[in-house]
Design an enzyme around this catalytic site. Structure first.
Site, PDB file in Angstrom:
ATOM      1  N   LYS A 173     -76.478  -8.951 -41.206  1.00  0.00           N
ATOM      2  CA  LYS A 173     -78.026  -9.705 -40.302  1.00  0.00           C
ATOM      3  C   LYS A 173     -77.744  -9.565 -39.063  1.00  0.00           C
ATOM      4  O   LYS A 173     -79.061 -10.131 -38.536  1.00  0.00           O
ATOM      5  CB  LYS A 173     -76.594 -10.848 -40.275  1.00  0.00           C
ATOM      6  CG  LYS A 173     -76.759 -12.324 -39.309  1.00  0.00           C
ATOM      7  CD  LYS A 173     -75.711 -11.724 -38.230  1.00  0.00           C
ATOM      8  CE  LYS A 173     -74.782 -11.723 -38.289  1.00  0.00           C
ATOM      9  NZ  LYS A 173     -73.385 -12.408 -37.203  1.00  0.00           N
TER      10      LYS A 173
ATOM     11  N   LYS B 197     -74.346  -7.047 -27.204  1.00  0.00           N
ATOM     12  CA  LYS B 197     -73.705  -6.859 -28.708  1.00  0.00           C
ATOM     13  C   LYS B 197     -74.670  -6.154 -29.252  1.00  0.00           C
ATOM     14  O   LYS B 197     -74.561  -5.102 -30.320  1.00  0.00           O
ATOM     15  CB  LYS B 197     -73.322  -8.004 -29.643  1.00  0.00           C
ATOM     16  CG  LYS B 197     -72.724  -8.208 -30.819  1.00  0.00           C
ATOM     17  CD  LYS B 197     -71.662  -7.008 -31.002  1.00  0.00           C
ATOM     18  CE  LYS B 197     -71.066  -7.087 -32.416  1.00  0.00           C
ATOM     19  NZ  LYS B 197     -70.238  -7.980 -32.921  1.00  0.00           N
TER      20      LYS B 197
ATOM     21  N   THR C 125     -71.741 -13.058 -33.412  1.00  0.00           N
ATOM     22  CA  THR C 125     -72.918 -12.390 -33.191  1.00  0.00           C
ATOM     23  C   THR C 125     -73.711 -13.536 -33.539  1.00  0.00           C
ATOM     24  O   THR C 125     -74.478 -12.862 -34.491  1.00  0.00           O
ATOM     25  CB  THR C 125     -72.798 -10.873 -33.604  1.00  0.00           C
ATOM     26  OG1 THR C 125     -71.711  -9.931 -33.308  1.00  0.00           O
ATOM     27  CG2 THR C 125     -74.194  -9.659 -33.160  1.00  0.00           C
TER      28      THR C 125
END
Length: 292
Positions: free
Chosen positions: A244, A176, A101
């Site tokens: 993150k 995502k 990701t």
């Protein structure tokens, strides 16, 4: 067509999810070269027949399909575009599949640089955690060239069951972000529900039996709430990586002039846990915000 006879797969990143994913490729009969910063983490795969590569450059020289699932966008940039990187040292007609990701803009940049060298780059982040990786049931969100996608799809199907080309380069990463936005607020609800059940004197397991089959049902409620009840906070997906992801989503939202208060709240709660030393715990450890 990519087959076990004409394909050598390079796999970079054998962590919680990557180890299982690479194992499925080995079981399918593909020769697999693996690289990770700590060789010990790859021992199980090496024992199964994977071949160790000492550098990312060696992976680039030996494999014609290369899959990466590393930690942060900075890691992705180094792995692909650094001096020892895959694009820097790769061969023409190599397929590059980044399942980390990361940021949509970096995915677009890697795609452009790969194209200059006659290579095919895809961003293909995944969802499903350690369970989905072990059971080869990952959802895989792909961005890249439609005319090339069908060539890598059979390989992706070895690791997942829901593989969708979302659009051009970067579209997988944007998808995502949608996934992580949905999970973030949902995890607040999941952990608050368990806390409420306990405070009300209910049996949390019985509560889950009921509410997982109704309108409140979700993957997180079915798979992570039982871990909370059992005191299992080991990572299927680490808090530090979730923070993150949420940071990327918030940055992208700001770029689009979009406010996401639910995501902002979730990030602030998880940041508090990380500051208290829980960054390597699973996302279900949000429960500890209420029960330290």
């Amino acid at each position: 067509m990519l087959t076990t006879e004409n394909t050598s797969i390079g796999f970079i990143g054998t962590g919680v999810m990557g180890k299982s994913m690479a194992g499925h490729l080995l079981n399918a009969g593909y020769p697999v070269y693996v690289y990770t910063r700590t060789k010990e983490k790859a021992k199980e795969l090496l024992d199964k027949g994977a071949v160790w590569a000492a550098t990312t450059k060696e992976i680039a020289e030996k494999a014609n399909v290369i899959i990466t699932i590393v930690g942060y966008p900075s890691d992705v940039e180094e792995v692909y575009l650094g001096e020892e990187g895959l694009v820097t040292n790769g061969r023409e007609n190599t397929y590059l599949i980044d399942m980390t990701t990361s940021t949509p803009s970096l995915a677009e940049r890697i795609h452009q640089e790969a194209r200059k060298k006659g290579m095919f780059a895809f961003d293909a982040p995944v969802s499903g955690g350690d369970i989905g990786a072990k059971e080869a049931r990952l959802a895989i969100m792909v961005g890249g060239d439609e005319e090339i996608f069908n060539q890598i799809e059979p390989i992706l199907k070895i690791m997942g069951t829901n593989i969708i080309l979302q659009g051009k380069a970067g579209a997988g990463q944007h998808t995502k972000m949608c996934n992580q936005i949905a999970i973030a607020s949902n995890m607040i609800g999941v952990t608050e529900a368990v806390v409420y059940a306990e405070k009300a004197g209910l049996d949390p397991e019985k509560v889950l039996e009921t509410i997982t089959t109704g309108a409140a049902g979700s993957w997180s409620l079915s798979n992570l709430a039982p871990r909370v009840i059992n005191g299992d906070f080991e990572p299927g997906f680490m808090i530090k990586h979730f923070i993150k992801d949420m940071s990327i989503a918030l940055e992208e939202a700001e770029r689009m002039g979009l406010e996401l208060p639910g995501l902002s709240l979730a990030k602030s709660l998880y940041k508090q846990l990380a500051d208290e030393g829980l960054s390597d715990r699973g996302t279900q450890a949000l429960y500890k915000y209420w029960n330290q």
